[in-house]
Design an enzyme around this catalytic site. Structure first.
Site, PDB file in Angstrom:
ATOM      1  N   ASN A   7       0.832  -1.198   0.000  1.00 16.63           N
ATOM      2  CA  ASN A   7       0.000   0.000   0.000  1.00 16.63           C
ATOM      3  C   ASN A   7       0.868   1.251   0.000  1.00 16.63           C
ATOM      4  OD1 ASN A   7      -2.528  -1.453   0.536  1.00 16.63           O
ATOM      5  ND2 ASN A   7      -1.659  -1.803   2.561  1.00 16.63           N
ATOM      6  N   HIS A  59       2.387   8.252  18.444  1.00 15.37           N
ATOM      7  CA  HIS A  59       3.457   8.940  17.726  1.00 15.37           C
ATOM      8  C   HIS A  59       4.419   9.631  18.675  1.00 15.37           C
ATOM      9  CE1 HIS A  59       0.742  12.451  18.186  1.00 15.37           C
ATOM     10  NE2 HIS A  59       1.870  13.153  18.172  1.00 15.37           N
ATOM     11  N   HIS A  70       9.658  19.847  16.976  1.00 14.99           N
ATOM     12  CA  HIS A  70       8.211  20.012  16.768  1.00 14.99           C
ATOM     13  C   HIS A  70       7.742  21.370  17.296  1.00 14.99           C
ATOM     14  CE1 HIS A  70       3.997  19.190  16.502  1.00 14.99           C
ATOM     15  NE2 HIS A  70       3.812  18.897  17.768  1.00 14.99           N
TER      16      HIS A  70
HETATM   17 MN    MN Z   1       2.600  15.271  18.372  1.00 19.16          MN
END
Ligand code: MN
Length: 259
Positions: free
Chosen positions: A63, A74, A80
């Site tokens: 896929n 996660h 981030h």
């Molecule tokens: Mn996050």
């Protein structure tokens, strides 16, 4: 030959140690965090078949997958958050791999969260946990056990009301204490993100992200099976995909724990 590794394999085979999967299934049904409409949103999981034993590939199945980096169970890298953007080795591909492995300290606040879905762990709460279980060691993964992973379906999991999402998290002072006075490697939660549902309205907004990533620490979101871990004594292995310049990634989080 390291006797400790020989013993690890023997104890896993004998069943005196177990591998606990702290990971939620990842697929199109995986709930994704919602942000106010002024901000860009993160897409959920889509999967498209490349071939499945058919004319496009008679002998094989595979896929294409697409999703935001911060989807399902996660990892949040320091980059981030804007507070963590200038650390060296702060992306998924540059973080030294040894930092992904650490002892687990599991703080169970399930009863508090049943009484109040907006419950925040405080520094006093952490100190009370330490009085019972010992000091949180440097390099630990601190995992906030809330029971939230047992909520089924996106509506119950995200728990959004007219005034935004309601889910538990960390008080600012707790994040500061863990990052600065305990030097943890990061925190993990059962909810969709490492800040409480209402944390967008806190001062500063999203204090756990702000403080943890501002101290070069990590986050783990959407964990499950924390109730299968002891308060101390387990080891967590949480290694994100080695995405070049990645801010985070879905991952398989495993813990090795006494059976
Ligand atoms: Mn996050």
């Amino acid at each position: 030959m390291s006797t400790i590794l020989t013993q690890l394999v023997e104890e896993l085979n004998a069943g005196t140690l177990k591998v606990v999967d702290l990971t939620q299934p990842l697929g199109p049904e995986t709930p994704v965090i919602g942000l106010p409409p002024i901000f860009a949103s993160s897409p959920g999981v889509t999967m498209e078949v490349i071939s499945r034993y058919d004319e496009k590939g008679p002998g094989w199945y595979w896929n294409t997958i697409s999703m935001g980096e911060h989807t399902g169970t996660h990892f949040d890298a320091p980059v981030h958050w804007i507070t963590g953007k200038d650390f060296p080795n702060n992306t998924c591909d540059t973080i030294p791999a040894h930092r992904f492995v650490g002892p687990a300290c599991v703080i169970d606040v399930t009863a508090d969260v049943e009484a109040d879905p907006d419950f925040l762990l405080t520094k006093a709460g952490i100190l009370a946990w330490e009085a019972e279980h010992g000091r949180i060691p440097a390099g630990a993964w601190v995992l906030l056990q809330t029971g939230w992973s047992k909520r089924r379906g996106a509506e119950a999991f995200l728990n959004v009301a007219d005034d935004g999402p309601h889910s538990p998290g960390f008080h600012q002072e707790a994040s500061e204490f863990l990052a600065r006075e305990r030097d943890v490697v990061g925190v993990g939660v059962e909810t969709v993100g490492t800040d409480a549902g209402q944390a967008g309205g806190f001062d500063p907004p999203f204090p756990n992200h702000t403080i943890m990533h501002g101290a070069d620490k990590f986050g783990l979101a959407s964990l499950c099976n924390l109730d299968q871990l002891p308060p101390t004594g387990a080891v967590v292995i949480a290694a994100p995909l080695k995405i070049v310049d990645g801010s985070g990634s879905p991952l398989r989080v495993l813990a090795i724990a006494p059976a």
